[in-house]
Design an enzyme around this catalytic site. Structure first.
Site, PDB file in Angstrom:
ATOM      1  N   SER A   4       0.814  -1.226   0.000  1.00 51.61           N
ATOM      2  CA  SER A   4       0.000   0.000   0.000  1.00 51.61           C
ATOM      3  C   SER A   4       0.844   1.270   0.000  1.00 51.61           C
ATOM      4  O   SER A   4       1.908   1.328   0.631  1.00 51.61           O
ATOM      5  CB  SER A   4      -0.880  -0.010   1.254  1.00 51.61           C
ATOM      6  OG  SER A   4      -1.419   1.261   1.478  1.00 51.61           O
TER       7      SER A   4
ATOM      8  N   TYR B 181      -1.707   0.064  10.660  1.00 55.14           N
ATOM      9  CA  TYR B 181      -1.974  -0.587   9.371  1.00 55.14           C
ATOM     10  C   TYR B 181      -0.743  -0.509   8.474  1.00 55.14           C
ATOM     11  O   TYR B 181      -0.301  -1.512   7.907  1.00 55.14           O
ATOM     12  CB  TYR B 181      -3.169   0.103   8.695  1.00 55.14           C
ATOM     13  CG  TYR B 181      -3.355  -0.260   7.238  1.00 55.14           C
ATOM     14  CD1 TYR B 181      -3.972  -1.446   6.868  1.00 55.14           C
ATOM     15  CD2 TYR B 181      -2.889   0.584   6.228  1.00 55.14           C
ATOM     16  CE1 TYR B 181      -4.135  -1.776   5.512  1.00 55.14           C
ATOM     17  CE2 TYR B 181      -3.048   0.269   4.882  1.00 55.14           C
ATOM     18  CZ  TYR B 181      -3.677  -0.918   4.535  1.00 55.14           C
ATOM     19  OH  TYR B 181      -3.835  -1.242   3.205  1.00 55.14           O
TER      20      TYR B 181
ATOM     21  N   GLU C 119       0.152   3.659   1.716  1.00 49.63           N
ATOM     22  CA  GLU C 119       0.202   4.101   3.112  1.00 49.63           C
ATOM     23  C   GLU C 119       1.596   3.839   3.709  1.00 49.63           C
ATOM     24  O   GLU C 119       1.986   4.483   4.676  1.00 49.63           O
ATOM     25  CB  GLU C 119      -0.834   3.350   3.951  1.00 49.63           C
ATOM     26  CG  GLU C 119      -2.217   3.949   3.926  1.00 49.63           C
ATOM     27  CD  GLU C 119      -2.330   5.289   4.632  1.00 49.63           C
ATOM     28  OE1 GLU C 119      -1.905   5.393   5.800  1.00 49.63           O
ATOM     29  OE2 GLU C 119      -2.832   6.233   4.014  1.00 49.63           O
TER      30      GLU C 119
HETATM   31  P1  NAP Z   1     -11.383  -4.662   1.631  1.00 48.93           P
HETATM   32  O1  NAP Z   1     -12.546  -4.330   0.773  1.00 48.93           O
HETATM   33  O2  NAP Z   1     -11.347  -4.193   3.041  1.00 48.93           O
HETATM   34  O3  NAP Z   1     -11.232  -6.262   1.612  1.00 48.93           O
HETATM   35  C1  NAP Z   1     -10.423  -6.931   2.534  1.00 48.93           C
HETATM   36  C2  NAP Z   1     -10.675  -8.421   2.407  1.00 48.93           C
HETATM   37  O4  NAP Z   1      -9.875  -9.109   3.385  1.00 48.93           O
HETATM   38  C3  NAP Z   1     -12.128  -8.839   2.672  1.00 48.93           C
HETATM   39  O5  NAP Z   1     -12.475  -9.872   1.797  1.00 48.93           O
HETATM   40  C4  NAP Z   1     -12.068  -9.367   4.095  1.00 48.93           C
HETATM   41  O6  NAP Z   1     -13.063 -10.298   4.407  1.00 48.93           O
HETATM   42  C5  NAP Z   1     -10.717 -10.069   4.026  1.00 48.93           C
HETATM   43  N1  NAP Z   1     -10.193 -10.420   5.345  1.00 48.93           N
HETATM   44  C6  NAP Z   1     -10.060  -9.620   6.429  1.00 48.93           C
HETATM   45  N2  NAP Z   1      -9.553 -10.301   7.452  1.00 48.93           N
HETATM   46  C7  NAP Z   1      -9.381 -11.585   7.021  1.00 48.93           C
HETATM   47  C8  NAP Z   1      -8.888 -12.773   7.627  1.00 48.93           C
HETATM   48  N3  NAP Z   1      -8.478 -12.795   8.904  1.00 48.93           N
HETATM   49  N4  NAP Z   1      -8.813 -13.900   6.887  1.00 48.93           N
HETATM   50  C9  NAP Z   1      -9.245 -13.899   5.599  1.00 48.93           C
HETATM   51  N5  NAP Z   1      -9.722 -12.812   4.971  1.00 48.93           N
HETATM   52  C10 NAP Z   1      -9.786 -11.665   5.683  1.00 48.93           C
HETATM   53  O7  NAP Z   1     -10.021  -4.153   0.959  1.00 48.93           O
HETATM   54  P2  NAP Z   1      -9.739  -3.783  -0.579  1.00 48.93           P
HETATM   55  O8  NAP Z   1      -9.983  -2.340  -0.760  1.00 48.93           O
HETATM   56  O9  NAP Z   1     -10.375  -4.792  -1.450  1.00 48.93           O
HETATM   57  O10 NAP Z   1      -8.159  -3.966  -0.624  1.00 48.93           O
HETATM   58  C11 NAP Z   1      -7.588  -5.231  -0.940  1.00 48.93           C
HETATM   59  C12 NAP Z   1      -6.178  -5.270  -0.380  1.00 48.93           C
HETATM   60  O11 NAP Z   1      -5.407  -4.208  -0.937  1.00 48.93           O
HETATM   61  C13 NAP Z   1      -6.085  -5.089   1.119  1.00 48.93           C
HETATM   62  O12 NAP Z   1      -4.996  -5.861   1.564  1.00 48.93           O
HETATM   63  C14 NAP Z   1      -5.756  -3.621   1.297  1.00 48.93           C
HETATM   64  O13 NAP Z   1      -5.077  -3.408   2.515  1.00 48.93           O
HETATM   65  C15 NAP Z   1      -4.874  -3.385   0.097  1.00 48.93           C
HETATM   66  N6  NAP Z   1      -4.871  -2.026  -0.447  1.00 48.93           N
HETATM   67  C16 NAP Z   1      -6.056  -1.419  -0.764  1.00 48.93           C
HETATM   68  C17 NAP Z   1      -6.034  -0.160  -1.333  1.00 48.93           C
HETATM   69  C18 NAP Z   1      -7.308   0.550  -1.701  1.00 48.93           C
HETATM   70  O14 NAP Z   1      -7.257   1.770  -1.917  1.00 48.93           O
HETATM   71  N7  NAP Z   1      -8.421  -0.148  -1.836  1.00 48.93           N
HETATM   72  C19 NAP Z   1      -4.808   0.472  -1.593  1.00 48.93           C
HETATM   73  C20 NAP Z   1      -3.628  -0.205  -1.269  1.00 48.93           C
HETATM   74  C21 NAP Z   1      -3.661  -1.466  -0.723  1.00 48.93           C
HETATM   75  P3  NAP Z   1     -14.491  -9.856   5.077  1.00 48.93           P
HETATM   76  O15 NAP Z   1     -15.397  -9.577   3.913  1.00 48.93           O
HETATM   77  O16 NAP Z   1     -14.880 -11.051   5.852  1.00 48.93           O
HETATM   78  O17 NAP Z   1     -14.222  -8.643   5.911  1.00 48.93           O
HETATM   79  O1  G4F Z   2     -10.678   6.770   2.549  1.00 50.58           O
HETATM   80  P1  G4F Z   2      -9.688   6.653   3.624  1.00 50.58           P
HETATM   81  O2  G4F Z   2     -10.102   5.969   4.870  1.00 50.58           O
HETATM   82  O3  G4F Z   2      -8.408   5.958   2.974  1.00 50.58           O
HETATM   83  P2  G4F Z   2      -6.875   5.862   3.444  1.00 50.58           P
HETATM   84  O4  G4F Z   2      -6.718   6.123   4.876  1.00 50.58           O
HETATM   85  O5  G4F Z   2      -6.081   6.707   2.514  1.00 50.58           O
HETATM   86  O6  G4F Z   2      -6.575   4.311   3.206  1.00 50.58           O
HETATM   87  C1  G4F Z   2      -6.995   3.637   2.020  1.00 50.58           C
HETATM   88  O7  G4F Z   2      -5.995   3.751   1.036  1.00 50.58           O
HETATM   89  C2  G4F Z   2      -4.752   3.103   1.371  1.00 50.58           C
HETATM   90  C3  G4F Z   2      -3.795   3.345   0.196  1.00 50.58           C
HETATM   91  O8  G4F Z   2      -3.117   4.555   0.376  1.00 50.58           O
HETATM   92  C4  G4F Z   2      -5.021   1.627   1.585  1.00 50.58           C
HETATM   93  F1  G4F Z   2      -3.852   0.999   1.844  1.00 50.58           F
HETATM   94  C5  G4F Z   2      -5.995   1.458   2.729  1.00 50.58           C
HETATM   95  O9  G4F Z   2      -6.287   0.072   2.872  1.00 50.58           O
HETATM   96  C6  G4F Z   2      -7.282   2.196   2.389  1.00 50.58           C
HETATM   97  O10 G4F Z   2      -7.888   1.545   1.299  1.00 50.58           O
HETATM   98  O11 G4F Z   2      -9.155   8.110   4.032  1.00 50.58           O
HETATM   99  C7  G4F Z   2      -8.626   8.993   3.059  1.00 50.58           C
HETATM  100  C8  G4F Z   2      -8.400  10.342   3.715  1.00 50.58           C
HETATM  101  C9  G4F Z   2      -7.622  10.269   5.028  1.00 50.58           C
HETATM  102  O12 G4F Z   2      -6.691  11.304   5.052  1.00 50.58           O
HETATM  103  C10 G4F Z   2      -8.671  10.492   6.100  1.00 50.58           C
HETATM  104  O13 G4F Z   2      -8.190  11.116   7.283  1.00 50.58           O
HETATM  105  O14 G4F Z   2      -9.680  10.898   4.044  1.00 50.58           O
HETATM  106  C11 G4F Z   2      -9.615  11.439   5.343  1.00 50.58           C
HETATM  107  N1  G4F Z   2     -10.968  11.468   5.897  1.00 50.58           N
HETATM  108  C12 G4F Z   2     -11.644  12.611   6.209  1.00 50.58           C
HETATM  109  N2  G4F Z   2     -12.835  12.307   6.722  1.00 50.58           N
HETATM  110  C13 G4F Z   2     -11.748  10.419   6.189  1.00 50.58           C
HETATM  111  C14 G4F Z   2     -12.932  10.947   6.710  1.00 50.58           C
HETATM  112  N3  G4F Z   2     -11.563   9.093   6.046  1.00 50.58           N
HETATM  113  C15 G4F Z   2     -12.570   8.257   6.412  1.00 50.58           C
HETATM  114  N4  G4F Z   2     -12.417   6.920   6.233  1.00 50.58           N
HETATM  115  N5  G4F Z   2     -13.753   8.737   6.942  1.00 50.58           N
HETATM  116  C16 G4F Z   2     -13.989  10.069   7.114  1.00 50.58           C
HETATM  117  O15 G4F Z   2     -15.029  10.477   7.606  1.00 50.58           O
END
Ligand code: NAP
Ligand code: G4F
Length: 365
Positions: A127, A157, A129
């Site tokens: 990520s 995280y 992050e």
């Molecule tokens: P997500 O919607 O939160 O999906 C996470 C998945 O992990 C869900 O299927 C969840 O299952 C499963 N999971 C959680 N705990 C588990 C466990 N103990 N054993 C097996 N499965 C488990 O996340 P996403 O947005 O699809 O992201 C996919 C991956 O990319 C994650 O690793 C995230 O950290 C990473 N990532 C995401 C972003 C982004 O912007 N979306 C960016 C960078 C990296 P449940 O449905 O049961 O909760």
């Molecule tokens: O949407 P966010 O929660 O995403 P964040 O923290 O950037 O993390 C996501 O992206 C990462 C990749 O860079 C992934 F690795 C991670 O798993 C996840 O998918 O927050 C985005 C921004 C933050 O700065 C947060 O402080 O939005 C700001 N924010 C402002 N108000 C909020 C809110 N975030 C959330 N979730 N909820 C609010 O009400």
């Protein structure tokens, strides 16, 4: 013989998009989902009847469960680890759980693959992050992050993700595994979890629009009144039930993110595993916008130019430490994988708004 893939985290946003992609490429897909008291398969419900898709029950924090699944599928070609406790804010409240899932879970899979001598390709969902407060600066003074930018994680995280990321590098070097990590910047869409900021915004706006529709009215400052936390329709103040609507409660609006579309990003995951050699790649759009700008785009989509009265700042959504600025450079992915994003922020907002407005319309009719 079909190519066989296992997806850990199949029920999540990315897991569902990757399932669609791999099935469209004629793969056999084993999706791993953990046991939950309610059904978590909403995002993949259309795939459950597909003969080439199979659900396996398992939890990546339980090495026995991981080993069981891998043993049963020791002819697997590609393993994708997308499973995580992926919410940064929640990781401050549940750091131990986040560590077990997001950090150690990855080790459980890697070590099981080595112990079982399974010869397959492995993808880890790293990520942006992990960069935290760190950035590089180009010759024009623009701040960016790429594969050479150092990590300075700002949350439990992000620290768990850095540990998993280094574990992937170690297994690649120590055991010669074909293990790659995609350092993905934020990617969103109509399947995004509802407590991430983009989806929280698009869902709130669509709910607000359908609330106005109920009163056969549209957004017009003259017919609305604004309390501290609620919005009212002036002419209905005395009598109608449901005349008030809670404002959109958000935290830090100044953070900048490089937001792309999830459907684009799973193509990069797949492309990494098709390379002869494993490696790490940054995946992003190269454009950054603040949460405030996202609000401009999303409200703009429904014709609201001034949203200041509709949004309230709630410190509950501030984080103990924040990542202020993320803006990636995906040149390596473009050059080596031929990957470029198809969606910019405008297309992303349009897709999410269209979807959420449509869902609200269906729930009303
Ligand atoms: P997500 O919607 O939160 O999906 C996470 C998945 O992990 C869900 O299927 C969840 O299952 C499963 N999971 C959680 N705990 C588990 C466990 N103990 N054993 C097996 N499965 C488990 O996340 P996403 O947005 O699809 O992201 C996919 C991956 O990319 C994650 O690793 C995230 O950290 C990473 N990532 C995401 C972003 C982004 O912007 N979306 C960016 C960078 C990296 P449940 O449905 O049961 O909760
Ligand atoms: O949407 P966010 O929660 O995403 P964040 O923290 O950037 O993390 C996501 O992206 C990462 C990749 O860079 C992934 F690795 C991670 O798993 C996840 O998918 O927050 C985005 C921004 C933050 O700065 C947060 O402080 O939005 C700001 N924010 C402002 N108000 C909020 C809110 N975030 C959330 N979730 N909820 C609010 O009400």
């Amino acid at each position: 013989m079909k190519t066989k893939a296992i997806i850990f985290g199949v029920t999540g946003q990315d897991g569902s998009h990757l399932t669609d992609l791999l099935l469209s490429k004629n793969y056999e897909v084993i999706g791993v989902a953990r046991r939950c008291s309610v059904d978590t398969t909403e995002r993949i419900k259309d795939r459950l009847e597909c003969p080439h898709f199979h659900l396996a029950e398992g939890d990546i924090t339980d090495a026995h469960s991981v080993i069981g699944i891998l043993k049963e599928n020791d002819d697997v070609d590609e393993v994708y680890n997308l499973a995580a406790q992926s919410h940064v804010g929640i990781s401050f409240k549940q750091p131990g759980l986040t560590w077990d899932i997001t950090g150690k879970g990855c080790l459980n899979i890697l070590q099981s693959l080595v112990d079982l001598e399974i010869d397959c390709r492995f993808y880890q969902a790293s990520s942006s992050e992990m960069f935290g407060d760190s950035y590089s600066v180009d010759k024009d003074g623009k701040k960016y992050q790429d594969e050479n930018t150092k990590f300075l994680p700002q949350s439990p995280y992000a620290i768990a993700k850095v540990a998993a990321h280094y574990m992937v590098r170690l297994f690649r070097e120590a055991y010669g595994m074909h293990a790659s990590a995609g350092i993905l910047f934020n990617h969103e869409g109509e399947r995004r979890g509802e407590n991430f900021v983009t989806r929280k915004i698009t869902r709130w706006i669509s709910g607000y629009c359908s609330w106005l529709d109920r009163f056969h009215t549209s957004h017009n400052e003259n017919i609305l009144a604004f309390g501290k936390d609620e919005i009212y329709i002036r002419s209905r103040l005395d009598n109608d039930e449901g005349f008030e609507y809670p404002k959109l409660r958000l935290g830090n609006l100044d953070a900048c993110r490089d937001w792309g579309y999830a459907g684009d990003y799973v193509e990069a995951m797949w492309a990494m595993l098709q390379q002869e050699h494993p490696d790490d790649y940054v995946i992003c759009t190269g454009q950054t916008h603040s949460v405030r700008e996202f609000l401009d785009y999303a409200f703009g989509y429904v014709g609201v130019t001034d949203w200041s009265n509709l949004v309230t700042i709630d410190p509950e959504f501030y984080r103990p430490a924040e990542v202020d600025y993320l803006c990636g450079n995906a040149s390596k992915a473009k050059n080596r994988l031929g990957w470029v994003p198809k969606y910019g922020l405008e297309e992303l907002v349009q897709t999410m708004m269209e979807h959420d407005l449509d869902v609200n319309l269906q729930s009303v009719s």
